[in-house]
Design an enzyme around this catalytic site. Sequence first.
Site, PDB file in Angstrom:
ATOM      1  N   ASP A  83      -9.511  28.364  39.307  1.00 47.21           N
ATOM      2  CA  ASP A  83      -9.939  29.764  39.286  1.00 47.21           C
ATOM      3  C   ASP A  83     -10.820  30.003  38.052  1.00 47.21           C
ATOM      4  O   ASP A  83     -10.444  29.615  36.934  1.00 47.21           O
ATOM      5  CB  ASP A  83      -8.669  30.639  39.223  1.00 47.21           C
ATOM      6  CG  ASP A  83      -8.943  32.110  39.498  1.00 47.21           C
ATOM      7  OD1 ASP A  83      -9.940  32.411  40.173  1.00 47.21           O
ATOM      8  OD2 ASP A  83      -8.128  32.947  39.046  1.00 47.21           O
ATOM      9  N   ASP A 105     -17.597  30.023  37.923  1.00 47.79           N
ATOM     10  CA  ASP A 105     -17.909  31.432  37.695  1.00 47.79           C
ATOM     11  C   ASP A 105     -19.079  31.534  36.732  1.00 47.79           C
ATOM     12  O   ASP A 105     -18.900  31.766  35.535  1.00 47.79           O
ATOM     13  CB  ASP A 105     -16.677  32.176  37.164  1.00 47.79           C
ATOM     14  CG  ASP A 105     -16.963  33.661  36.971  1.00 47.79           C
ATOM     15  OD1 ASP A 105     -18.128  34.074  37.174  1.00 47.79           O
ATOM     16  OD2 ASP A 105     -16.034  34.411  36.609  1.00 47.79           O
ATOM     17  N   GLU A 142     -19.816  32.918  42.082  1.00 50.76           N
ATOM     18  CA  GLU A 142     -19.655  34.378  41.958  1.00 50.76           C
ATOM     19  C   GLU A 142     -20.981  35.017  41.612  1.00 50.76           C
ATOM     20  O   GLU A 142     -21.686  34.571  40.707  1.00 50.76           O
ATOM     21  CB  GLU A 142     -18.609  34.732  40.884  1.00 50.76           C
ATOM     22  CG  GLU A 142     -18.513  36.253  40.671  1.00 50.76           C
ATOM     23  CD  GLU A 142     -17.269  36.708  39.910  1.00 50.76           C
ATOM     24  OE1 GLU A 142     -16.211  36.078  40.088  1.00 50.76           O
ATOM     25  OE2 GLU A 142     -17.371  37.686  39.143  1.00 50.76           O
ATOM     26  N   GLY A 190      -6.421  42.338  36.572  1.00 52.90           N
ATOM     27  CA  GLY A 190      -5.337  42.982  35.836  1.00 52.90           C
ATOM     28  C   GLY A 190      -4.784  44.210  36.537  1.00 52.90           C
ATOM     29  O   GLY A 190      -5.147  44.534  37.674  1.00 52.90           O
ATOM     30  N   SER A 225      -7.700  41.453  43.599  1.00 55.96           N
ATOM     31  CA  SER A 225      -7.212  42.082  44.834  1.00 55.96           C
ATOM     32  C   SER A 225      -5.735  42.454  44.815  1.00 55.96           C
ATOM     33  O   SER A 225      -5.149  42.679  45.875  1.00 55.96           O
ATOM     34  CB  SER A 225      -7.480  41.154  46.025  1.00 55.96           C
ATOM     35  OG  SER A 225      -8.859  41.073  46.243  1.00 55.96           O
TER      36      SER A 225
HETATM   37  P1  13P Z   1      -5.582  40.480  40.181  1.00 60.78           P
HETATM   38  O1  13P Z   1      -5.558  40.661  38.702  1.00 60.78           O
HETATM   39  O2  13P Z   1      -5.975  41.718  40.895  1.00 60.78           O
HETATM   40  O3  13P Z   1      -4.331  39.905  40.730  1.00 60.78           O
HETATM   41  O4  13P Z   1      -6.759  39.430  40.513  1.00 60.78           O
HETATM   42  C1  13P Z   1      -6.544  38.059  40.391  1.00 60.78           C
HETATM   43  C2  13P Z   1      -7.805  37.284  40.498  1.00 60.78           C
HETATM   44  O5  13P Z   1      -8.842  37.765  40.894  1.00 60.78           O
HETATM   45  C3  13P Z   1      -7.728  35.882  40.093  1.00 60.78           C
HETATM   46  O6  13P Z   1      -8.980  35.254  40.135  1.00 60.78           O
HETATM   47  O1  G3H Z   2      -8.709  35.890  37.086  1.00 62.96           O
HETATM   48  C1  G3H Z   2      -7.711  36.084  36.436  1.00 62.96           C
HETATM   49  C2  G3H Z   2      -6.396  35.559  36.900  1.00 62.96           C
HETATM   50  O2  G3H Z   2      -5.502  36.630  37.021  1.00 62.96           O
HETATM   51  C3  G3H Z   2      -5.897  34.514  35.961  1.00 62.96           C
HETATM   52  O3  G3H Z   2      -5.589  35.105  34.751  1.00 62.96           O
HETATM   53  O4  G3H Z   2      -6.824  33.825  32.994  1.00 62.96           O
HETATM   54  O5  G3H Z   2      -4.752  35.177  32.473  1.00 62.96           O
HETATM   55  O6  G3H Z   2      -4.594  33.029  33.754  1.00 62.96           O
HETATM   56  P1  G3H Z   2      -5.433  34.237  33.405  1.00 62.96           P
HETATM   57 ZN    ZN Z   3     -10.629  36.460  39.606  1.00 65.33          ZN
END
Ligand code: 13P
Ligand code: G3H
Ligand code: ZN
Length: 349
Positions: A83, A105, A142, A190, A225
């Site tokens: 991610d 990203d 993205e 968040g 989301s």
């Molecule tokens: P949330 O903070 O809405 O759960 O989003 C998570 C997210 O987009 C991780 O890449």
């Molecule tokens: O995109 C954000 C995700 O919620 C992951 O969060 O970078 O705090 O692990 P993090």
């Molecule tokens: Zn994200």
Amino acid sequence: MPLVSTRQLLDEAAKGGYGVGAFNVNDMEQIQAIMEAAKETNSPVIIQASRGARAFAQDNYLYHLMLAAAELYPQIPLAMHLDHGNSYETCVSAIQLGFTSVMMDGSLKPDGKTPASFEENVEVTKKVVDYAHERGIAVEGEIGVLGGIEDGHGAGGSGLDHVTDPDQAVEFAERTGVDSLAIAIGTSHGAYKFTKKPDGSVLKMDLLIKIHNRLPKTHLVMHGSSSVPKDLQDIINQYGGKLKETWGVPVEEIQLGIKNGVRKVNVDTDNRLAITGAIRKVFVETPEKFDPRDYLKPARAAMQKVVALRMTQFGQAGHAGDYQAISIADMAKGYANGTLSTKPLVAAK
Ligand code: 13P
Ligand code: G3H
Ligand code: ZN
């Protein structure tokens, strides 16, 4: 089933007209919660780890926990996704470790804070796509920038500051050959996304539909989301937490997105809330307890409940047995011989 490519999961989701939740993990209990929810609902699943998660858990622990999950649930198609990769090097290190898809990203510079130029984004994303596809690994790009900051990642500000431009989305998809495309439509990472139930002035579902109409076959990804349900906020506050009133993305808006090309739905915050609420409850109600299992078990169960509900709401429930795994080596062949298309279908304006 071995770990499979996110591309396969999303292609199948497109065929079936459903979305797939991508849930963030940092530890064993979160992986267990997701896998039990997948078993309960018979769902294919994407588990994702951020750079922060990789630093927290260490790559080898994470990877071997994922292998354990694949071994314990052979009936569940399972993809391991990076991610918010911030650079080519981060994506390469994830691929070398064994992730089956990565997000580059490039909407932000490698500092994970400063918005990058369109050309910078195209350049780094294309470089990752070339490296990844040769190895059978899928890439999410993205275009546009989400609001908020999570663990130091994000440009800050409102989700409306850098929403996706549909023409740029088309050009980005054409020039990079990404397998899926994250777009910015007003959401933030968040808990603090909206100050009231969002309407079309802050959550731009019309923009999402416009992008889908231009790129009708491209798998769209909705970040930020989480729905931030009131009941999960209330549990935290009831047991000594101090969350301010806030709104997330209503599930029905996500479902509208799924009807319009959204195939991957990123959720982290809702699970964080569920875990924290469950742990606070144990601490307050039974302060004499000190065995971590006494609070980790309810925390894991609370997360499983949220994930199972989202899997059902996104429509992936019931689809785990629809297909056999395509090996990553065969995915590489598919990219090389063109059976796995990387050229988006573009519709006229
Ligand atoms: P949330 O903070 O809405 O759960 O989003 C998570 C997210 O987009 C991780 O890449
Ligand atoms: O995109 C954000 C995700 O919620 C992951 O969060 O970078 O705090 O692990 P993090
Ligand atoms: Zn994200």
